[in-house]
Motif scaffolding. Structure first.
Motif, PDB file in Angstrom:
ATOM      1  N   SER A  79       3.927   5.653  -5.744  1.00 49.21           N
ATOM      2  CA  SER A  79       3.949   5.604  -7.210  1.00 49.21           C
ATOM      3  C   SER A  79       3.108   6.713  -7.835  1.00 49.21           C
ATOM      4  O   SER A  79       3.274   7.028  -9.007  1.00 49.21           O
ATOM      5  CB  SER A  79       3.483   4.241  -7.718  1.00 49.21           C
ATOM      6  OG  SER A  79       2.103   4.074  -7.501  1.00 49.21           O
ATOM      7  N   LYS A  80       2.234   7.317  -7.059  1.00 49.51           N
ATOM      8  CA  LYS A  80       1.445   8.454  -7.563  1.00 49.51           C
ATOM      9  C   LYS A  80       2.286   9.728  -7.619  1.00 49.51           C
ATOM     10  O   LYS A  80       1.944  10.660  -8.326  1.00 49.51           O
ATOM     11  CB  LYS A  80       0.221   8.682  -6.674  1.00 49.51           C
ATOM     12  CG  LYS A  80      -0.772   7.540  -6.712  1.00 49.51           C
ATOM     13  CD  LYS A  80      -1.898   7.768  -5.720  1.00 49.51           C
ATOM     14  CE  LYS A  80      -2.820   6.565  -5.668  1.00 49.51           C
ATOM     15  NZ  LYS A  80      -3.847   6.720  -4.624  1.00 49.51           N
ATOM     16  N   LYS A  81       3.400   9.741  -6.876  1.00 52.13           N
ATOM     17  CA  LYS A  81       4.228  10.934  -6.773  1.00 52.13           C
ATOM     18  C   LYS A  81       5.557  10.827  -7.515  1.00 52.13           C
ATOM     19  O   LYS A  81       6.053  11.817  -8.037  1.00 52.13           O
ATOM     20  CB  LYS A  81       4.503  11.236  -5.294  1.00 52.13           C
ATOM     21  CG  LYS A  81       3.244  11.497  -4.497  1.00 52.13           C
ATOM     22  CD  LYS A  81       3.545  11.637  -3.037  1.00 52.13           C
ATOM     23  CE  LYS A  81       2.239  11.774  -2.263  1.00 52.13           C
ATOM     24  NZ  LYS A  81       2.429  11.703  -0.833  1.00 52.13           N
TER      25      LYS A  81
ATOM     26  N   GLU B 101       0.815  -1.220   0.000  1.00 53.11           N
ATOM     27  CA  GLU B 101       0.000   0.000   0.000  1.00 53.11           C
ATOM     28  C   GLU B 101       0.851   1.274   0.000  1.00 53.11           C
ATOM     29  O   GLU B 101       0.581   2.193  -0.775  1.00 53.11           O
ATOM     30  CB  GLU B 101      -0.992  -0.006   1.167  1.00 53.11           C
ATOM     31  CG  GLU B 101      -2.068  -1.078   1.044  1.00 53.11           C
ATOM     32  CD  GLU B 101      -2.811  -1.061  -0.281  1.00 53.11           C
ATOM     33  OE1 GLU B 101      -3.208   0.025  -0.747  1.00 53.11           O
ATOM     34  OE2 GLU B 101      -2.980  -2.157  -0.859  1.00 53.11           O
TER      35      GLU B 101
ATOM     36  N   LYS C  64       2.078   1.870  -3.478  1.00 48.71           N
ATOM     37  CA  LYS C  64       1.030   2.376  -4.368  1.00 48.71           C
ATOM     38  C   LYS C  64       0.888   3.887  -4.217  1.00 48.71           C
ATOM     39  O   LYS C  64       0.763   4.606  -5.209  1.00 48.71           O
ATOM     40  CB  LYS C  64      -0.309   1.699  -4.073  1.00 48.71           C
ATOM     41  CG  LYS C  64      -0.383   0.260  -4.511  1.00 48.71           C
ATOM     42  CD  LYS C  64      -1.749  -0.322  -4.156  1.00 48.71           C
ATOM     43  CE  LYS C  64      -1.849  -1.778  -4.475  1.00 48.71           C
ATOM     44  NZ  LYS C  64      -3.156  -2.334  -4.077  1.00 48.71           N
ATOM     45  N   GLU C  65       0.941   4.357  -2.999  1.00 48.73           N
ATOM     46  CA  GLU C  65       0.840   5.800  -2.753  1.00 48.73           C
ATOM     47  C   GLU C  65       2.060   6.538  -3.301  1.00 48.73           C
ATOM     48  O   GLU C  65       1.931   7.586  -3.927  1.00 48.73           O
ATOM     49  CB  GLU C  65       0.662   6.089  -1.255  1.00 48.73           C
ATOM     50  CG  GLU C  65      -0.691   5.705  -0.710  1.00 48.73           C
ATOM     51  CD  GLU C  65      -1.831   6.422  -1.418  1.00 48.73           C
ATOM     52  OE1 GLU C  65      -1.764   7.656  -1.606  1.00 48.73           O
ATOM     53  OE2 GLU C  65      -2.797   5.727  -1.805  1.00 48.73           O
TER      54      GLU C  65
END
Length: 106
Positions: A95-97, A89, A92-93
């Motif tokens: 990878s947004k940045k 998790e 995943k967070e």
């Protein structure tokens, strides 16, 4: 500022050794190769063609056996047999940045 994160996959994010072992045993059994399972366990983590060479697989059959192994491996992974070592998790967070790159010897 962090621009990029690199991760090793096997043993860091996932524990694929178990399904790699099972997939290779299944493949070698299909081809009726005899081998010592203890020796195979010690070789895991090495590149597949080197494992097969060390197990005395006919060099002419290595490419075909590798394809069968990866077919079994992918099937087991898709069926949820691969286990994660960590929660992904946070990845995943992240990878947004920033870009994440996974490294594997395979």
């Amino acid at each position: 500022m962090i621009k990029l994160l690199l991760f090793d996959f096997d043993g860091t994010i996932s524990d694929a050794k178990r399904i790699a072992f099972k997939s290779l045993v299944q493949t070698l059994d299909d081809y009726e190769y005899s081998f010592e399972k203890e020796k195979l366990l010690k070789l895991l983590g090495t590149k597949m063609h080197l494992i097969l060479k060390e197990l005395k697989v006919d060099p002419k059959k290595i490419q075909k056996i590798r394809k069968i192994f990866y077919k079994y491996f992918r099937r087991k992974a898709r069926n949820g047999e691969i286990k994660l070592c960590i929660s992904i998790e946070p990845l995943k967070e992240l990878s947004k940045k920033i870009p994440l790159i996974v490294i594997s010897n395979s």
